[in-house]
Design an enzyme around this catalytic site. Structure first.
Site, mmCIF file in Angstrom:
data_model
loop_
_atom_site.group_PDB
_atom_site.id
_atom_site.type_symbol
_atom_site.label_atom_id
_atom_site.label_comp_id
_atom_site.label_asym_id
_atom_site.label_seq_id
_atom_site.Cartn_x
_atom_site.Cartn_y
_atom_site.Cartn_z
ATOM 1 N N SER A 150 22.579 -10.766 17.278
ATOM 2 C CA SER A 150 23.375 -9.669 16.724
ATOM 3 C C SER A 150 24.451 -10.244 15.823
ATOM 4 C CB SER A 150 24.041 -8.857 17.840
ATOM 5 O OG SER A 150 24.961 -7.930 17.301
ATOM 6 N N TYR A 163 27.868 -7.275 26.001
ATOM 7 C CA TYR A 163 26.640 -7.357 25.212
ATOM 8 C C TYR A 163 26.701 -8.530 24.233
ATOM 9 C CZ TYR A 163 23.478 -6.228 21.328
ATOM 10 O OH TYR A 163 22.536 -6.288 20.325
#
Length: 258
Positions: A150, A163
């Protein structure tokens, strides 16, 4: 089908391959000739839909079920993969592994519970680690591992702290594996999406937030799953044989400059 079958004769496994970015990756790899194992954890309907879409486009695919984030998940996945591959009449082994499956915890540190923390790490970090570990004897020399990371790992995003930590750990795994597996001709890279149009981000239904995310890209729009899939397909191809251990920005230029 595309005329450029750069994955012809290869077998691929895409975790979380039935929806969102994973679905787009599965379809893209199949479009370019790969036999694709579409992994799913819970949604059999979505997996069957993805397989049917691939077959309708002239590709080859099969669904593989294994719940991730539970004890023995990697062993269960590979047993299901081996069994399904044999049913396809294909030879054993794997050429492309895409660690895509993941969940998010949209909470700041004050609101992340121990249960949240354990679950997001179990699915996003522990599962890929042991999937790779148990898959090394199946992965052919010259193979490809692609970890879906990400762009959030390069910025401060307090709202998704747990996350983002899982993806940062996955980025390090990429570096270590690239070093270890290089002598076998296996490349390992991280592909890092930004704000992408998928169901994993429920805030996209809020117009103001959607606009803000779109404006963050230099292209003025959200990413599409196909945008990410095209990059993964390249990284998984022989064209990227000299690229390994890299973190590849697939965000559409999110937050470039000040």
């Amino acid at each position: 089908m595309t005329t450029s079958l750069r994955h012809e004769g290869r077998t691929a496994l895409v975790t979380g391959g039935s929806r969102g970015i994973g679905r787009a990756i599965s379809r893209r790899l199949a479009e370019e000739g790969a036999l694709v194992a579409v992994h799913y954890g819970h949604d059999l309907t979505a997996a069957e839909r993805t397989v049917k879409e691939i077959e309708a486009e002239g590709g080859r695919a099969f669904a593989v079920h294994a719940e991730l984030g539970v004890p023995g998940d990697a062993a269960t996945l590979w047993e299901a993969f081996d069994r399904a591959l044999a049913e396809q009449g294909a030879g054993p082994g794997l050429d492309i592994l895409v660690n895509n499956a993941g969940i998010t915890v949209p909470r700041t540190i004050a609101h992340v519970t121990e249960e949240d923390y354990d679950r997001v790490f179990a699915i996003n970090t522990k599962a890929p680690f042991f999937i790779v570990q148990r898959g090394l004897d199946r992965l052919r020399d010259g193979g490809r591992i692609v970890n879906i990371s990400s762009v959030a790992t390069k910025f401060g995003y307090p709202a998704i702290v747990a996350y983002t930590m899982t993806k940062a750990a996955l980025d390090y795994l990429t570096l270590a594996l690239a070093k270890e597996l290089g002598p076998r001709g296996i490349t390992v890279n991280s592909v890092a999406p930004g704000y992408t149009e998928t169901e994993i981000n429920p805030t996209l239904s809020i117009p103001e937030i959607r606009q803000r995310y779109s404006d963050a890209s230099v292209f003025g729009r959200l990413g599409r799953p196909a945008d990410i899939a095209d990059i993964v397909s390249f990284v998984a191809s022989d064209d990227a044989r000299w690229t390994t251990g890299q973190w590849i920005d697939a965000s559409g230029g999110v937050h470039l400059g000040i």
